[in-house]
Every structure is written in C-alpha cells, then in structure tokens.
Design a protein around this motif. Sequence first.
Motif, PDB file in Angstrom:
ATOM      1  N   ALA A   1       0.843  -1.195   0.000  1.00 25.04           N
ATOM      2  CA  ALA A   1       0.000   0.000   0.000  1.00 25.04           C
ATOM      3  C   ALA A   1       0.881   1.249   0.000  1.00 25.04           C
ATOM      4  O   ALA A   1       1.890   1.299   0.702  1.00 25.04           O
ATOM      5  CB  ALA A   1      -0.927   0.010   1.215  1.00 25.04           C
ATOM      6  N   VAL A   2       0.506   2.247  -0.799  1.00 21.74           N
ATOM      7  CA  VAL A   2       1.314   3.466  -0.857  1.00 21.74           C
ATOM      8  C   VAL A   2       1.218   4.211   0.470  1.00 21.74           C
ATOM      9  O   VAL A   2       0.158   4.258   1.107  1.00 21.74           O
ATOM     10  CB  VAL A   2       0.874   4.371  -2.022  1.00 21.74           C
ATOM     11  CG1 VAL A   2       1.079   3.655  -3.343  1.00 21.74           C
ATOM     12  CG2 VAL A   2      -0.575   4.814  -1.873  1.00 21.74           C
ATOM     13  N   VAL A   3       2.328   4.781   0.894  1.00 21.69           N
ATOM     14  CA  VAL A   3       2.429   5.504   2.161  1.00 21.69           C
ATOM     15  C   VAL A   3       2.966   6.902   1.871  1.00 21.69           C
ATOM     16  O   VAL A   3       3.862   7.070   1.038  1.00 21.69           O
ATOM     17  CB  VAL A   3       3.367   4.764   3.138  1.00 21.69           C
ATOM     18  CG1 VAL A   3       3.585   5.583   4.411  1.00 21.69           C
ATOM     19  CG2 VAL A   3       2.811   3.379   3.465  1.00 21.69           C
ATOM     20  N   ASP A   4       2.425   7.901   2.541  1.00 21.49           N
ATOM     21  CA  ASP A   4       2.915   9.269   2.383  1.00 21.49           C
ATOM     22  C   ASP A   4       4.124   9.503   3.285  1.00 21.49           C
ATOM     23  O   ASP A   4       4.108   9.177   4.474  1.00 21.49           O
ATOM     24  CB  ASP A   4       1.820  10.276   2.743  1.00 21.49           C
ATOM     25  CG  ASP A   4       0.840  10.484   1.597  1.00 21.49           C
ATOM     26  OD1 ASP A   4       1.225  10.285   0.435  1.00 21.49           O
ATOM     27  OD2 ASP A   4      -0.322  10.849   1.873  1.00 21.49           O
TER      28      ASP A   4
ATOM     29  N   GLY B   1      -4.431   2.460  16.586  1.00 22.12           N
ATOM     30  CA  GLY B   1      -5.070   3.775  16.721  1.00 22.12           C
ATOM     31  C   GLY B   1      -4.794   4.730  15.582  1.00 22.12           C
ATOM     32  O   GLY B   1      -5.441   5.773  15.474  1.00 22.12           O
ATOM     33  N   ALA B   2      -3.847   4.410  14.710  1.00 25.87           N
ATOM     34  CA  ALA B   2      -3.540   5.303  13.583  1.00 25.87           C
ATOM     35  C   ALA B   2      -4.673   5.261  12.567  1.00 25.87           C
ATOM     36  O   ALA B   2      -5.321   4.235  12.370  1.00 25.87           O
ATOM     37  CB  ALA B   2      -2.229   4.900  12.938  1.00 25.87           C
ATOM     38  N   ARG B   3      -4.892   6.400  11.924  1.00 23.96           N
ATOM     39  CA  ARG B   3      -5.946   6.506  10.925  1.00 23.96           C
ATOM     40  C   ARG B   3      -5.356   7.072   9.637  1.00 23.96           C
ATOM     41  O   ARG B   3      -4.466   7.925   9.680  1.00 23.96           O
ATOM     42  CB  ARG B   3      -7.075   7.414  11.414  1.00 23.96           C
ATOM     43  CG  ARG B   3      -7.820   6.902  12.637  1.00 23.96           C
ATOM     44  CD  ARG B   3      -8.684   5.692  12.279  1.00 23.96           C
ATOM     45  NE  ARG B   3      -9.453   5.219  13.426  1.00 23.96           N
ATOM     46  CZ  ARG B   3      -9.024   4.288  14.270  1.00 23.96           C
ATOM     47  NH1 ARG B   3      -7.795   3.771  14.116  1.00 23.96           N
ATOM     48  NH2 ARG B   3      -9.772   3.895  15.278  1.00 23.96           N
ATOM     49  N   PRO B   4      -5.853   6.609   8.486  1.00 21.02           N
ATOM     50  CA  PRO B   4      -5.354   7.161   7.214  1.00 21.02           C
ATOM     51  C   PRO B   4      -5.687   8.630   7.070  1.00 21.02           C
ATOM     52  O   PRO B   4      -6.689   9.114   7.615  1.00 21.02           O
ATOM     53  CB  PRO B   4      -6.065   6.315   6.156  1.00 21.02           C
ATOM     54  CG  PRO B   4      -7.209   5.672   6.846  1.00 21.02           C
ATOM     55  CD  PRO B   4      -6.860   5.570   8.297  1.00 21.02           C
ATOM     56  N   GLY B   5      -4.840   9.341   6.342  1.00 24.90           N
ATOM     57  CA  GLY B   5      -5.041  10.772   6.145  1.00 24.90           C
ATOM     58  C   GLY B   5      -5.526  11.075   4.756  1.00 24.90           C
ATOM     59  O   GLY B   5      -6.400  10.388   4.209  1.00 24.90           O
ATOM     60  N   ALA B   6      -4.944  12.094   4.143  1.00 19.93           N
ATOM     61  CA  ALA B   6      -5.360  12.554   2.828  1.00 19.93           C
ATOM     62  C   ALA B   6      -5.244  11.442   1.796  1.00 19.93           C
ATOM     63  O   ALA B   6      -4.265  10.696   1.779  1.00 19.93           O
ATOM     64  CB  ALA B   6      -4.512  13.749   2.400  1.00 19.93           C
ATOM     65  N   GLY B   7      -6.278  11.331   0.968  1.00 18.04           N
ATOM     66  CA  GLY B   7      -6.252  10.330  -0.084  1.00 18.04           C
ATOM     67  C   GLY B   7      -6.398   8.914   0.423  1.00 18.04           C
ATOM     68  O   GLY B   7      -6.175   7.964  -0.331  1.00 18.04           O
TER      69      GLY B   7
ATOM     70  N   ARG C   1      -4.485   7.470   2.541  1.00 15.97           N
ATOM     71  CA  ARG C   1      -3.167   6.891   2.758  1.00 15.97           C
ATOM     72  C   ARG C   1      -2.695   7.124   4.191  1.00 15.97           C
ATOM     73  O   ARG C   1      -2.952   8.170   4.784  1.00 15.97           O
ATOM     74  CB  ARG C   1      -2.151   7.496   1.782  1.00 15.97           C
ATOM     75  CG  ARG C   1      -2.450   7.243   0.311  1.00 15.97           C
ATOM     76  CD  ARG C   1      -1.370   7.855  -0.562  1.00 15.97           C
ATOM     77  NE  ARG C   1      -1.369   9.322  -0.490  1.00 15.97           N
ATOM     78  CZ  ARG C   1      -1.997  10.109  -1.355  1.00 15.97           C
ATOM     79  NH1 ARG C   1      -2.720   9.602  -2.336  1.00 15.97           N
ATOM     80  NH2 ARG C   1      -1.930  11.425  -1.229  1.00 15.97           N
ATOM     81  N   TYR C   2      -1.952   6.155   4.712  1.00 14.97           N
ATOM     82  CA  TYR C   2      -1.288   6.338   5.999  1.00 14.97           C
ATOM     83  C   TYR C   2      -0.004   7.129   5.779  1.00 14.97           C
ATOM     84  O   TYR C   2       0.535   7.173   4.670  1.00 14.97           O
ATOM     85  CB  TYR C   2      -0.959   4.993   6.652  1.00 14.97           C
ATOM     86  CG  TYR C   2      -2.150   4.285   7.245  1.00 14.97           C
ATOM     87  CD1 TYR C   2      -2.578   4.576   8.535  1.00 14.97           C
ATOM     88  CD2 TYR C   2      -2.852   3.330   6.512  1.00 14.97           C
ATOM     89  CE1 TYR C   2      -3.677   3.926   9.092  1.00 14.97           C
ATOM     90  CE2 TYR C   2      -3.952   2.676   7.062  1.00 14.97           C
ATOM     91  CZ  TYR C   2      -4.357   2.979   8.347  1.00 14.97           C
ATOM     92  OH  TYR C   2      -5.446   2.338   8.891  1.00 14.97           O
ATOM     93  N   GLY C   3       0.470   7.757   6.852  1.00  7.31           N
ATOM     94  CA  GLY C   3       1.705   8.521   6.780  1.00  7.31           C
ATOM     95  C   GLY C   3       2.845   7.800   7.466  1.00  7.31           C
ATOM     96  O   GLY C   3       2.644   6.828   8.206  1.00  7.31           O
ATOM     97  N   TRP C   4       4.052   8.292   7.227  1.00  7.96           N
ATOM     98  CA  TRP C   4       5.247   7.634   7.775  1.00  7.96           C
ATOM     99  C   TRP C   4       5.243   7.596   9.289  1.00  7.96           C
ATOM    100  O   TRP C   4       5.777   6.657   9.890  1.00  7.96           O
ATOM    101  CB  TRP C   4       6.494   8.330   7.237  1.00  7.96           C
ATOM    102  CG  TRP C   4       6.877   9.600   7.950  1.00  7.96           C
ATOM    103  CD1 TRP C   4       7.830   9.736   8.910  1.00  7.96           C
ATOM    104  CD2 TRP C   4       6.309  10.909   7.778  1.00  7.96           C
ATOM    105  NE1 TRP C   4       7.911  11.037   9.343  1.00  7.96           N
ATOM    106  CE2 TRP C   4       6.976  11.782   8.654  1.00  7.96           C
ATOM    107  CE3 TRP C   4       5.299  11.425   6.967  1.00  7.96           C
ATOM    108  CZ2 TRP C   4       6.668  13.138   8.752  1.00  7.96           C
ATOM    109  CZ3 TRP C   4       4.999  12.772   7.051  1.00  7.96           C
ATOM    110  CH2 TRP C   4       5.674  13.607   7.927  1.00  7.96           C
ATOM    111  N   ARG C   5       4.637   8.573   9.931  1.00  9.25           N
ATOM    112  CA  ARG C   5       4.613   8.582  11.403  1.00  9.25           C
ATOM    113  C   ARG C   5       3.753   7.464  11.967  1.00  9.25           C
ATOM    114  O   ARG C   5       3.860   7.127  13.145  1.00  9.25           O
ATOM    115  CB  ARG C   5       4.096   9.932  11.911  1.00  9.25           C
ATOM    116  CG  ARG C   5       5.033  11.107  11.682  1.00  9.25           C
ATOM    117  CD  ARG C   5       4.561  12.313  12.466  1.00  9.25           C
ATOM    118  NE  ARG C   5       5.382  13.491  12.255  1.00  9.25           N
ATOM    119  CZ  ARG C   5       5.095  14.472  11.407  1.00  9.25           C
ATOM    120  NH1 ARG C   5       3.987  14.382  10.670  1.00  9.25           N
ATOM    121  NH2 ARG C   5       5.888  15.513  11.268  1.00  9.25           N
TER     122      ARG C   5
END
Length: 203
Positions: free
Chosen positions: A67-70, A88-94, A96-100
């Motif tokens: 899966a693509v990651v920002d 607990g992490a949630r996908p953000g824009a588009g 996609r999940y982020g590196w953090r």
Amino acid sequence: MSDDRQPTGSAWDVLAGTRLPPGHRVEITAGKVTMTPRTAASAAIARAVAAQAGEQSAGLGTVLAQAVVDFPSARYGYAPDVALVAPGARPGAGGRYGWRDLEAVLEAVPRGQQDEDFVRKHRFYAECGIPLYVLVDPAEAVCTVYSAPQPAGTYREAERVPFGNDLFLPLAGRTLVLRTDDFPVESPTPGAEPGGGRGIVDG
C-alpha cells in the motif's frame, strides 16, 4: 532532512489516476518513478509475512501489503511489501497512511535489486524515524533487522537472521514473531546488475 524532503504534498499525486502495473514494486525516489518486477520469491515472502502479521495483529494495529504511504516529501514515495501500522492510527489525505503511523517496514529485495536508489530509500527510512526496517534477501537466504534509526540517515543496530530462524520484532506493547523456515530461496542471476529490469519515468 535535506531541503527537497520537506513536507510539500504527496509524491503520489504525480501518479493520480494512473493504473499501476501488477507484480511490480513502484517507488518514487528524488522525483524519479521506478517500476521493478517482483521476483516470485520476493512476492511469496511478502504474502507469507502479511498473513503471519495479520494473524498476530488482530485488533492491534493494521497490516498494509504493498500500500502506498505518504512520506515527508513531494519527491519520495514508497509502497513497502509489508508495513505495520501502529494501533489507533488513521489514514489521512487520499486514504493513505503517513510515515509517522508506521511501526515497522518489511521488504523482500534480492541482492541484484539493491541499487543506488535502494540505498537512498534505506537512508530515507532512517531519516524519517521508521523504528524497524526488515530487509529480506531471498538470494542470500537472510533477513536483516535494522533498528534505532538516526537523523543522519543510518540505523545504529542491525541483526542478521538466516532463514530457518524466527524473526522477533518488538512493537508497541507486543512482539511480533515471524517464521522464516518456509521462505523460498532464489538463485542469484549470474552477471545481474543491481537495478536491472526496471522501468523508469522521470518525475
């Protein structure tokens, strides 16, 4: 981080609406899009790891497969073979999940594909603070677990684990144990140059 790696949008925006070819590892490094065919062994290892991680992570984070990651740059984008997302992490824009959000990244890359762009990616993961980076080399039949990322772009610790031994990945509040005894081994291609077989699109 260098100036061209500051948060200025997603590197994946350049591929918006593009149908990515199946069976390829698609990466964006310094604005250059590369599409590398996955070997049969690499694909099988990625599937095995994703399945094992999914069994052990029920309710404790998310397992991403290719899966693509920002990342914090408009010039660097990666879609790891397997990425373990923190609980607990949630996908953000588009979507996609982020590196953090990532606790660990695992990639199956034979020696012949570990080229200069691969080295830059390894450095970038460390700069971004990805806690664990697991490199599986099906040609050498060994896994290397990198930990303790440094801002300068290195991992302070590296542990080599030959196939047939379990991988222990310490995550937040739990330890993931991956069996490697069934990982396939591939024969190195004689005379193969790192990066051979890739398609390149300038971004």
